[in-house]
Design a protein around this motif. Sequence first.
Motif, PDB file in Angstrom:
ATOM      1  N   MET A   1      50.075  27.112  66.195  1.00  0.00           N
ATOM      2  CA  MET A   1      49.784  28.549  66.084  1.00  0.00           C
ATOM      3  C   MET A   1      50.588  29.368  67.094  1.00  0.00           C
ATOM      4  O   MET A   1      51.138  30.425  66.759  1.00  0.00           O
ATOM      5  CB  MET A   1      48.287  28.765  66.296  1.00  0.00           C
ATOM      6  CG  MET A   1      47.835  30.191  66.180  1.00  0.00           C
ATOM      7  SD  MET A   1      46.027  30.309  66.366  1.00  0.00           S
ATOM      8  CE  MET A   1      45.817  32.087  66.259  1.00  0.00           C
TER       9      MET A   1
ATOM     10  N   THR B   1      49.902  38.298  59.191  1.00  0.00           N
ATOM     11  CA  THR B   1      48.957  37.267  58.759  1.00  0.00           C
ATOM     12  C   THR B   1      49.642  35.903  58.752  1.00  0.00           C
ATOM     13  O   THR B   1      50.803  35.774  58.325  1.00  0.00           O
ATOM     14  CB  THR B   1      48.415  37.588  57.357  1.00  0.00           C
ATOM     15  OG1 THR B   1      47.820  38.882  57.374  1.00  0.00           O
ATOM     16  CG2 THR B   1      47.369  36.560  56.941  1.00  0.00           C
TER      17      THR B   1
ATOM     18  N   TRP C   1      49.588  31.976  57.480  1.00  0.00           N
ATOM     19  CA  TRP C   1      49.117  30.937  56.592  1.00  0.00           C
ATOM     20  C   TRP C   1      49.704  29.601  57.053  1.00  0.00           C
ATOM     21  O   TRP C   1      50.713  29.554  57.760  1.00  0.00           O
ATOM     22  CB  TRP C   1      49.544  31.207  55.148  1.00  0.00           C
ATOM     23  CG  TRP C   1      48.841  32.388  54.518  1.00  0.00           C
ATOM     24  CD1 TRP C   1      47.763  33.050  55.014  1.00  0.00           C
ATOM     25  CD2 TRP C   1      49.194  33.031  53.295  1.00  0.00           C
ATOM     26  NE1 TRP C   1      47.395  34.070  54.182  1.00  0.00           N
ATOM     27  CE2 TRP C   1      48.259  34.092  53.093  1.00  0.00           C
ATOM     28  CE3 TRP C   1      50.180  32.846  52.336  1.00  0.00           C
ATOM     29  CZ2 TRP C   1      48.292  34.930  51.998  1.00  0.00           C
ATOM     30  CZ3 TRP C   1      50.220  33.682  51.229  1.00  0.00           C
ATOM     31  CH2 TRP C   1      49.285  34.712  51.061  1.00  0.00           C
ATOM     32  N   TYR C   2      49.074  28.525  56.608  1.00  0.00           N
ATOM     33  CA  TYR C   2      49.525  27.184  56.972  1.00  0.00           C
ATOM     34  C   TYR C   2      49.658  26.367  55.693  1.00  0.00           C
ATOM     35  O   TYR C   2      48.676  26.164  54.972  1.00  0.00           O
ATOM     36  CB  TYR C   2      48.549  26.519  57.936  1.00  0.00           C
ATOM     37  CG  TYR C   2      48.330  27.300  59.213  1.00  0.00           C
ATOM     38  CD1 TYR C   2      49.176  27.145  60.307  1.00  0.00           C
ATOM     39  CD2 TYR C   2      47.282  28.215  59.313  1.00  0.00           C
ATOM     40  CE1 TYR C   2      48.986  27.872  61.467  1.00  0.00           C
ATOM     41  CE2 TYR C   2      47.081  28.948  60.478  1.00  0.00           C
ATOM     42  CZ  TYR C   2      47.939  28.775  61.548  1.00  0.00           C
ATOM     43  OH  TYR C   2      47.751  29.509  62.687  1.00  0.00           O
TER      44      TYR C   2
ATOM     45  N   LYS D   1      53.900  26.844  59.385  1.00  0.00           N
ATOM     46  CA  LYS D   1      53.247  28.129  59.645  1.00  0.00           C
ATOM     47  C   LYS D   1      54.064  29.235  58.992  1.00  0.00           C
ATOM     48  O   LYS D   1      55.226  29.456  59.340  1.00  0.00           O
ATOM     49  CB  LYS D   1      53.106  28.389  61.142  1.00  0.00           C
ATOM     50  CG  LYS D   1      52.284  29.639  61.452  1.00  0.00           C
ATOM     51  CD  LYS D   1      52.115  29.879  62.936  1.00  0.00           C
ATOM     52  CE  LYS D   1      53.345  30.529  63.523  1.00  0.00           C
ATOM     53  NZ  LYS D   1      53.124  31.029  64.888  1.00  0.00           N
TER      54      LYS D   1
ATOM     55  N   GLN E   1      40.437  30.274  49.844  1.00  0.00           N
ATOM     56  CA  GLN E   1      40.917  30.114  51.213  1.00  0.00           C
ATOM     57  C   GLN E   1      41.823  28.897  51.327  1.00  0.00           C
ATOM     58  O   GLN E   1      42.639  28.810  52.227  1.00  0.00           O
ATOM     59  CB  GLN E   1      39.737  29.981  52.181  1.00  0.00           C
ATOM     60  CG  GLN E   1      38.962  31.264  52.399  1.00  0.00           C
ATOM     61  CD  GLN E   1      39.810  32.332  53.043  1.00  0.00           C
ATOM     62  OE1 GLN E   1      40.153  33.333  52.395  1.00  0.00           O
ATOM     63  NE2 GLN E   1      40.166  32.139  54.298  1.00  0.00           N
TER      64      GLN E   1
ATOM     65  N   SER F   1      40.361  27.123  57.782  1.00  0.00           N
ATOM     66  CA  SER F   1      40.666  26.401  56.545  1.00  0.00           C
ATOM     67  C   SER F   1      41.575  25.209  56.824  1.00  0.00           C
ATOM     68  O   SER F   1      41.420  24.136  56.216  1.00  0.00           O
ATOM     69  CB  SER F   1      41.326  27.344  55.537  1.00  0.00           C
ATOM     70  OG  SER F   1      40.476  28.431  55.243  1.00  0.00           O
TER      71      SER F   1
ATOM     72  N   CYS G   1      46.565  26.958  53.392  1.00  0.00           N
ATOM     73  CA  CYS G   1      45.350  27.338  54.119  1.00  0.00           C
ATOM     74  C   CYS G   1      45.561  28.736  54.685  1.00  0.00           C
ATOM     75  O   CYS G   1      46.529  28.974  55.414  1.00  0.00           O
ATOM     76  CB  CYS G   1      45.064  26.347  55.255  1.00  0.00           C
ATOM     77  SG  CYS G   1      44.908  24.637  54.706  1.00  0.00           S
ATOM     78  N   LYS G   2      44.650  29.652  54.397  1.00  0.00           N
ATOM     79  CA  LYS G   2      44.873  31.053  54.724  1.00  0.00           C
ATOM     80  C   LYS G   2      44.303  31.474  56.066  1.00  0.00           C
ATOM     81  O   LYS G   2      44.352  32.659  56.397  1.00  0.00           O
ATOM     82  CB  LYS G   2      44.303  31.933  53.615  1.00  0.00           C
ATOM     83  CG  LYS G   2      45.027  31.726  52.291  1.00  0.00           C
ATOM     84  CD  LYS G   2      44.588  32.704  51.225  1.00  0.00           C
ATOM     85  CE  LYS G   2      45.407  32.518  49.952  1.00  0.00           C
ATOM     86  NZ  LYS G   2      44.990  33.468  48.885  1.00  0.00           N
ATOM     87  N   ASP G   3      43.756  30.535  56.821  1.00  0.00           N
ATOM     88  CA  ASP G   3      43.357  30.818  58.199  1.00  0.00           C
ATOM     89  C   ASP G   3      43.228  29.493  58.944  1.00  0.00           C
ATOM     90  O   ASP G   3      43.381  28.412  58.368  1.00  0.00           O
ATOM     91  CB  ASP G   3      42.057  31.639  58.270  1.00  0.00           C
ATOM     92  CG  ASP G   3      40.902  30.994  57.524  1.00  0.00           C
ATOM     93  OD1 ASP G   3      40.976  29.770  57.253  1.00  0.00           O
ATOM     94  OD2 ASP G   3      39.934  31.695  57.215  1.00  0.00           O
ATOM     95  N   ARG G   4      42.938  29.625  60.231  1.00  0.00           N
ATOM     96  CA  ARG G   4      42.854  28.440  61.095  1.00  0.00           C
ATOM     97  C   ARG G   4      41.691  27.548  60.687  1.00  0.00           C
ATOM     98  O   ARG G   4      41.804  26.319  60.675  1.00  0.00           O
ATOM     99  CB  ARG G   4      42.704  28.899  62.551  1.00  0.00           C
ATOM    100  CG  ARG G   4      42.621  27.770  63.567  1.00  0.00           C
ATOM    101  CD  ARG G   4      42.258  28.305  64.938  1.00  0.00           C
ATOM    102  NE  ARG G   4      42.159  27.235  65.915  1.00  0.00           N
ATOM    103  CZ  ARG G   4      43.009  27.045  66.916  1.00  0.00           C
ATOM    104  NH1 ARG G   4      44.032  27.883  67.073  1.00  0.00           N
ATOM    105  NH2 ARG G   4      42.853  26.045  67.760  1.00  0.00           N
TER     106      ARG G   4
END
Length: 447
Positions: free
Chosen positions: A324, A371, A373-374, A364, A209, A404, A399-402
């Motif tokens: 986001m 999807t 990523w960050y 972002k 992640q 993370s 980072c593959k989601d918020r």
Amino acid sequence: EEMEREEIRRREEKAMQTIRHREEKMRQEEKERRETQELIDRLAQLDMKSHSKSAITDESSTANHVAAPVPAPAVVPPTPPVPSYASAIAKPVSAPSYASALTSKSASASAPPLEPTTDDLPISDDLPLPMPAPIPYSNVYPSQPANANAPTVATAPPPSYDDLVKNLVPASAEEHGDVENKMPAPIVPLQQRKTYCQFEYSNLKKKNQIQVFQLSTYQGRSTRKDSTNGCTVISPLVAVHHLQSPGAGISDMKIESIIDDVAPDILHRVRRKLGLEGHALIIPSDVHDFMHDQKILNDDMFVGVCGGNLLDLDHVNEFINLLMNGEDANPSASEDAVREEKKDMSRKVAAALFFHEHVVSILKVVLADGTMWYDFVDSLPTRSTANGMESIGATRTRCKDRASLYALLNWYACQKFSPADEKYIDANEWDDTMVDFDPRVFQGFVW
């Protein structure tokens, strides 16, 4: 408040002066009583001597006469010491019970009056006395033998604590307003939080992640074009090129070119404009003003700025929401505006995060399926070992989601704190008026 404290101190000093004056007066009275008692004792001794001399004279003149018995001198009882102010306050005064009061009343009719004891001595009228102890319930209402013919009255049991809580009437909103009661957040030592953040960071890396990619260069590496202490220029440049790049996001090669080739020239121009020399640090706002004047940053690109405590969930969530959504949230927006905002979430957004005298980029990246990523781009050098080979370079952490990203920001903040910072954080809660001295403060600029 200062006047109130001064008034309290003045009253305390006045009270202490009064107490000392009373104690001095009581000591003087006690001294006078002792001197009076000594004088009475001397007079009694002289009286005894005179009686003994007269008895001897009578015995020698009249041998056949029986001398009358010499009465014993009156012994004056010693005067008990006067109790001090502190003992008068500390000594409780108990009230007699109801039964003993009735008994003593009947007995006092026949018994002669008694001399006052030490406990009955009067105390100065200007001294405060404690409240008398309450009369026991059993003494006021003594138990009576049960009467078989008397009707039995059922007594309800006392209410429980839960019943009392249920019947409590809430405070009026008109008087107090809408108040949201919140329990104070528990204070977690920073060392304990560091351990938890490190564990969570490692766990997310194992789950892929969070992925860390190392670049081939870093700030200050090139001697031909120096970019030392150039993070305030490198980070917004990475953000701008990410927004202008085709596809999902900026490439690693482009980031390396910004660090080695693009940033040093702008960094030199900014320092020369501000009158700075060498490797002097630059405030991010000065760099943003320069880039705005040079049309590198445009007004329509700017989303917003926020800041606060990087260890605070609400403050970090506000920053992530800007990153986001791609625009500042408006609570009063209509449903159409909210739907339009959701469409804008598919566009690329970038930010420069200023924390602990260093600036990093957060990009972002939006994939084809929507999807998000960050990417966390840090231009400082980091050592890593892969396949037995050690390398050093800047890093691009994905980072593959918020969740993370939030975990990475917590881990990143904890890595920056020194032992002195740790002592300050453990001893002080966050205060908006002390941001200039708090090591947890951050600023986020979003485009």
